[in-house]
Design an enzyme around this catalytic site. Structure first.
Site, PDB file in Angstrom:
ATOM      1  N   CYS A 102     -32.697 -17.915 -11.384  1.00 11.82           N
ATOM      2  CA  CYS A 102     -32.051 -17.748 -12.658  1.00 11.82           C
ATOM      3  C   CYS A 102     -32.865 -17.568 -13.734  1.00 11.82           C
ATOM      4  O   CYS A 102     -32.656 -17.201 -14.858  1.00 11.82           O
ATOM      5  CB  CYS A 102     -31.398 -19.029 -13.018  1.00 11.82           C
ATOM      6  SG  CYS A 102     -30.008 -19.571 -11.644  1.00 11.82           S
ATOM      7  N   HIS A 392     -23.106 -16.160 -16.520  1.00  7.74           N
ATOM      8  CA  HIS A 392     -24.687 -16.378 -16.027  1.00  7.74           C
ATOM      9  C   HIS A 392     -24.876 -15.254 -14.804  1.00  7.74           C
ATOM     10  O   HIS A 392     -24.631 -15.500 -13.638  1.00  7.74           O
ATOM     11  CB  HIS A 392     -24.533 -17.636 -15.693  1.00  7.74           C
ATOM     12  CG  HIS A 392     -25.946 -17.815 -14.908  1.00  7.74           C
ATOM     13  ND1 HIS A 392     -27.197 -17.400 -15.268  1.00  7.74           N
ATOM     14  CD2 HIS A 392     -26.421 -18.604 -13.703  1.00  7.74           C
ATOM     15  CE1 HIS A 392     -28.275 -17.717 -14.418  1.00  7.74           C
ATOM     16  NE2 HIS A 392     -27.768 -18.608 -13.624  1.00  7.74           N
ATOM     17  N   CYS A 422     -33.471 -23.902 -16.159  1.00  7.78           N
ATOM     18  CA  CYS A 422     -33.751 -24.186 -14.713  1.00  7.78           C
ATOM     19  C   CYS A 422     -33.510 -23.265 -13.854  1.00  7.78           C
ATOM     20  O   CYS A 422     -32.708 -22.057 -14.312  1.00  7.78           O
ATOM     21  CB  CYS A 422     -32.807 -25.596 -14.598  1.00  7.78           C
ATOM     22  SG  CYS A 422     -30.982 -25.159 -14.516  1.00  7.78           S
TER      23      CYS A 422
END
Length: 438
Positions: A102, A392, A422
């Protein structure tokens, strides 16, 4: 609910105000690296409707291109190069692709900063892309072994022998999973356990998710999401805004069942980020080059850190570990930060990080620190929504976070912003951004 209070407070923040006067993080002998512009496609819920350069910079003026992605298509394994050629950039411009879950586009940006700091380049396009509506689906391992062996056979009989080994079970496809290779656990399952470990209730998670969607809708309606550019989806219509922003009441959200740990889990579809298609890009330059070309930068990219911890029990605690480290590198405290933008993977993940950052015990026991760093004040935190509401796309979110910080600093008159996120594998990233003088 606290997000109602924040919405009222935020209405007072719309007028453009001048940047506060604080010390600058510029250092003698260290090259200033600036964000000139940041853009992104609308972030779209996967399965719904699917850059030209806003700056007008000549495409042959770019020295290097680096892009991040997570779910890679084999045919375009170096998607940075293929995207650059497809966008009409000179074929003389090198390009490479990075992958760090991510925080892949975070890595793309810091790679660009490193190349500029080292004197290798002056002008770099960095970004990220994810297209989760069409992920590569593989044959099973046994099926792949047989198919590869068939290519090596020399006779028809050998081929028949291998084909005879096929079983119905071999035809079951392998779908990509948002799961840890080391533990086999899905990220949602980890988020549920993390929320339980820090005592984050279902109501807290739903309330935070409602806040994210409420603020994102307000920002979208007010025209604050200026990094979004219209995009023509091949064979479809032009899309011009994020389509996952859906404010709901607490009553509506409470009706949803747990998505991962059933029946007693607290993580649901409503308080989790959703699978998203999207791309983002930023133009990063040395300040000297940007000014020589007539650009007005948006912000300085200052200190950054990457962290890594236990991928089982601390998978999503990257912001807690990265924030105090990046502040120490920059010589700042939490009180110095005017704008916070944290990646919202799950509401439970955000709230667990907040509680960890407020815990002296956690700091002393797990981080080797004397005391807590403190949680970001909510009146400075993700005020234009976050990944829970905007979406996302794994490889693209980092650039959205940094561009949002730059725009919020301009809008709110702050000087320092902090990005934290994170990532899978128990990793994390944080960066300090400084507003460019107005």
């Amino acid at each position: 609910m606290f997000f109602d209070h924040l919405s009222n407070w935020y209405c007072l923040k719309f007028p453009l105000v001048q940047t506060k006067s604080k010390k600058t993080l510029a250092r003698p002998g260290v090259k200033n690296i600036v964000l000139v512009e940041g853009v992104r496609t609308p972030f779209l819920v996967s399965g719904t409707t699917g850059l030209l350069n806003r700056t007008g910079i000549p495409k042959d003026a770019v020295d290097y291109i680096v892009y991040g992605t997570v779910i890679q298509e084999v045919k375009t394994s170096n998607v940075a190069r293929e995207a650059a050629l497809g966008a009409g950039f000179s074929d003389k411009i090198p390009a490479h692709t990075v992958s760090m879950a991510c925080i892949s586009s975070n890595q793309a940006m810091t790679t660009a900063a490193g190349l500029i700091a080292a004197g290798q380049s002056d002008t770099i396009v960095a970004g990220g892309v994810e297209f989760l509506s069409d992920v590569p689906i593989r044959h099973s391992r046994e099926m792949r072994k047989i198919m590869l062996s068939v290519n090596k056979t020399k006779t028809f009989g050998q081929r028949l022998g291998l084909i005879g080994k096929l079983r119905l079970s071999h035809f079951s496809p392998e779908l990509p999973a948002v799961a840890e290779f080391s533990t086999g656990e899905t990220m949602g399952h980890s988020a549920d356990r993390l929320a339980a470990a820090f005592g984050v209730s279902r109501a807290e998670q739903d309330e935070f998710a409602a806040r994210s969607h409420t603020l994102a809708k307000k920002a979208q309606d007010s025209g604050l999401l200026q990094d979004v550019i219209s995009f023509k989806v091949p064979g479809r219509d032009i899309v011009s805004k994020d389509n996952g922003i859906r404010p709901s009441t607490m009553e509506q959200m409470a009706k949803l069942k747990p998505a991962f740990i059933k029946p007693h889990g607290t993580v649901t579809a409503a308080n989790s980020s959703f699978l998203t298609d999207g791309a983002s890009a930023v133009l990063i330059m040395s300040e000297e080059k940007a000014l020589a070309m007539g650009f007005k930068p948006k912000a300085y990219l200052r200190d950054f850190v990457y962290v890594s911890q236990d991928p089982k029990d601390q998978l999503l605690l990257g912001p807690t570990y990265a924030t105090p480290k990046v502040l120490e590198r920059a010589g700042l405290s939490m009180n110095d930060i005017d704008v916070f933008e944290f990646h919202e993977a799950f509401a439970g993940q955000i709230m667990a990080n907040m509680k960890a950052m407020e815990s002296d015990w956690f700091a002393q026991t797990y981080m080797g620190r004397k005391s807590k760093v403190g949680a970001p004040p909510m009146e400075k935190f993700n005020l234009w929504g976050g990944s829970l509401s905007l979406g996302h796309p794994f490889g693209a979110t980092g650039c959205r976070l940094v561009t949002t910080v730059a725009h919020r600093l301009q809008k709110e008159g702050g000087q320092y912003g902090l990005v934290a996120a994170c990532a899978a594998g128990g990793q994390g990233h944080a960066m300090v951004i400084e507003a460019y003088p107005q």
